[in-house]
Design a protein around this motif. Structure first.
Motif, PDB file in Angstrom:
ATOM      1  N   LEU A   1       0.833  -1.189   0.000  1.00 37.61           N
ATOM      2  CA  LEU A   1       0.000   0.000   0.000  1.00 37.61           C
ATOM      3  C   LEU A   1       0.871   1.243   0.000  1.00 37.61           C
ATOM      4  CD1 LEU A   1      -2.895   1.156   0.330  1.00 37.61           C
ATOM      5  CD2 LEU A   1      -2.435   1.213   2.769  1.00 37.61           C
ATOM      6  N   SER A   2       0.505   2.166  -0.843  1.00 34.06           N
ATOM      7  CA  SER A   2       1.148   3.471  -0.824  1.00 34.06           C
ATOM      8  C   SER A   2       0.058   4.509  -0.922  1.00 34.06           C
ATOM      9  CB  SER A   2       2.136   3.614  -1.984  1.00 34.06           C
ATOM     10  OG  SER A   2       1.437   3.728  -3.199  1.00 34.06           O
ATOM     11  N   SER A   3       0.429   5.747  -0.794  1.00 32.66           N
ATOM     12  CA  SER A   3      -0.575   6.799  -0.836  1.00 32.66           C
ATOM     13  C   SER A   3      -1.253   6.886  -2.204  1.00 32.66           C
ATOM     14  CB  SER A   3       0.047   8.144  -0.448  1.00 32.66           C
ATOM     15  OG  SER A   3       1.142   8.430  -1.275  1.00 32.66           O
ATOM     16  N   GLU A   4      -0.684   6.267  -3.225  1.00 26.61           N
ATOM     17  CA  GLU A   4      -1.315   6.272  -4.537  1.00 26.61           C
ATOM     18  C   GLU A   4      -2.446   5.252  -4.646  1.00 26.61           C
ATOM     19  OE1 GLU A   4       2.323   5.910  -4.581  1.00 26.61           O
ATOM     20  OE2 GLU A   4       2.347   8.086  -4.481  1.00 26.61           O
TER      21      GLU A   4
ATOM     22  N   THR B   1      -7.930  -1.708   4.027  1.00 27.84           N
ATOM     23  CA  THR B   1      -7.272  -1.854   2.726  1.00 27.84           C
ATOM     24  C   THR B   1      -5.786  -2.134   2.907  1.00 27.84           C
ATOM     25  OG1 THR B   1      -8.873  -0.376   1.693  1.00 27.84           O
ATOM     26  CG2 THR B   1      -6.800  -0.715   0.513  1.00 27.84           C
ATOM     27  N   PHE B   2      -5.145  -1.416   3.811  1.00 25.76           N
ATOM     28  CA  PHE B   2      -3.725  -1.636   4.106  1.00 25.76           C
ATOM     29  C   PHE B   2      -3.482  -3.068   4.561  1.00 25.76           C
ATOM     30  CE2 PHE B   2      -0.384  -1.745   7.371  1.00 25.76           C
ATOM     31  CZ  PHE B   2       0.709  -1.388   6.595  1.00 25.76           C
ATOM     32  N   LYS B   3      -4.295  -3.537   5.515  1.00 26.71           N
ATOM     33  CA  LYS B   3      -4.146  -4.899   6.020  1.00 26.71           C
ATOM     34  C   LYS B   3      -4.367  -5.928   4.919  1.00 26.71           C
ATOM     35  CE  LYS B   3      -5.426  -4.132  10.849  1.00 26.71           C
ATOM     36  NZ  LYS B   3      -6.382  -4.526  11.901  1.00 26.71           N
ATOM     37  N   ARG B   4      -5.388  -5.709   4.106  1.00 25.44           N
ATOM     38  CA  ARG B   4      -5.692  -6.641   3.016  1.00 25.44           C
ATOM     39  C   ARG B   4      -4.536  -6.717   2.024  1.00 25.44           C
ATOM     40  NH1 ARG B   4     -10.263  -4.667   2.048  1.00 25.44           N
ATOM     41  NH2 ARG B   4      -9.738  -3.366   0.275  1.00 25.44           N
ATOM     42  N   PHE B   5      -3.983  -5.574   1.630  1.00 25.98           N
ATOM     43  CA  PHE B   5      -2.851  -5.564   0.687  1.00 25.98           C
ATOM     44  C   PHE B   5      -1.641  -6.288   1.275  1.00 25.98           C
ATOM     45  CE2 PHE B   5      -4.009  -1.500  -1.905  1.00 25.98           C
ATOM     46  CZ  PHE B   5      -4.952  -2.214  -2.600  1.00 25.98           C
ATOM     47  N   CYS B   6      -1.337  -6.016   2.545  1.00 30.18           N
ATOM     48  CA  CYS B   6      -0.194  -6.674   3.190  1.00 30.18           C
ATOM     49  C   CYS B   6      -0.399  -8.179   3.280  1.00 30.18           C
ATOM     50  CB  CYS B   6       0.039  -6.107   4.583  1.00 30.18           C
ATOM     51  SG  CYS B   6       0.659  -4.420   4.605  1.00 30.18           S
ATOM     52  N   ASN B   7      -1.580  -8.597   3.718  1.00 34.73           N
ATOM     53  CA  ASN B   7      -1.865 -10.021   3.847  1.00 34.73           C
ATOM     54  C   ASN B   7      -1.794 -10.725   2.499  1.00 34.73           C
ATOM     55  OD1 ASN B   7      -2.243  -9.802   6.608  1.00 34.73           O
ATOM     56  ND2 ASN B   7      -4.453  -9.578   6.449  1.00 34.73           N
TER      57      ASN B   7
ATOM     58  N   ILE C   1      -1.369 -11.435   9.004  1.00 38.84           N
ATOM     59  CA  ILE C   1      -0.373 -11.121  10.029  1.00 38.84           C
ATOM     60  C   ILE C   1      -0.889 -10.115  11.061  1.00 38.84           C
ATOM     61  CG2 ILE C   1       1.550 -11.622   8.489  1.00 38.84           C
ATOM     62  CD1 ILE C   1       1.915  -8.516   8.269  1.00 38.84           C
ATOM     63  N   PHE C   2      -2.131  -9.652  10.901  1.00 40.81           N
ATOM     64  CA  PHE C   2      -2.646  -8.587  11.754  1.00 40.81           C
ATOM     65  C   PHE C   2      -3.665  -9.093  12.763  1.00 40.81           C
ATOM     66  CE2 PHE C   2      -1.278  -6.388   7.911  1.00 40.81           C
ATOM     67  CZ  PHE C   2      -0.518  -5.368   8.455  1.00 40.81           C
ATOM     68  N   GLN C   3      -3.673  -8.455  13.930  1.00 37.97           N
ATOM     69  CA  GLN C   3      -4.726  -8.705  14.900  1.00 37.97           C
ATOM     70  C   GLN C   3      -5.967  -7.915  14.481  1.00 37.97           C
ATOM     71  OE1 GLN C   3      -2.952  -7.143  18.466  1.00 37.97           O
ATOM     72  NE2 GLN C   3      -3.857  -5.144  18.197  1.00 37.97           N
ATOM     73  N   ARG C   4      -7.094  -8.229  15.091  1.00 40.14           N
ATOM     74  CA  ARG C   4      -8.319  -7.478  14.802  1.00 40.14           C
ATOM     75  C   ARG C   4      -8.183  -6.068  15.359  1.00 40.14           C
ATOM     76  NH1 ARG C   4     -13.565 -10.788  14.281  1.00 40.14           N
ATOM     77  NH2 ARG C   4     -14.426  -8.697  14.234  1.00 40.14           N
ATOM     78  N   GLY C   5      -8.791  -5.131  14.677  1.00 37.10           N
ATOM     79  CA  GLY C   5      -8.827  -3.761  15.152  1.00 37.10           C
ATOM     80  C   GLY C   5      -7.492  -3.042  15.023  1.00 37.10           C
TER      81      GLY C   5
END
Length: 106
Positions: A2-5, A57-63, A70-74
């Motif tokens: 994820l980037s600002s674009e 969106t950030f979490k989805r892209f990273c995963n 790799i992320f916890q909820r919230g």
């Protein structure tokens, strides 16, 4: 990644990736962001609408990139209200790796 674009109305001002968490300063530009609620009087403020979308969106892209969740909820968020708050948060973010290193040395 994820980037600002990737999301209209979002600028990444700064970040640091720690072994067990991430700090990110996100600047929201609501004029560039398409609201999904059509601007009704009961619609959430742009920040309240944008931030959950940006984080998910950030979490989805990273995963997707890593092939696993790799992320916890919230998440923990803080809305920066003024220049002093911004400077304090920015310093904390950039000094966090140094503090962690020295905490482990003691």
């Amino acid at each position: 990644m994820l980037s600002s674009e990737n999301i209209a109305g979002v600028k990444i001002d700064g970040y640091v990736i720690m072994p067990d968490h991430i700090h990110i300063i996100i600047i929201l530009c609501p004029d560039e962001y398409e609201t999904r609620n059509g601007g009704s009087s009961r619609a959430p403020t742009p920040t309240n609408e944008m931030l959950p979308h940006i984080i998910s969106t950030f979490k989805r892209f990273c995963n997707k990139e890593l092939g696993e969740n790799i992320f916890q909820r919230g998440y923990m968020g803080h809305i920066i209200r003024d220049k002093k708050d911004y400077e304090t948060r920015r310093a904390y973010i950039y000094e966090n790796p140094i503090r962690r290193y020295y905490d482990k040395q003691q």
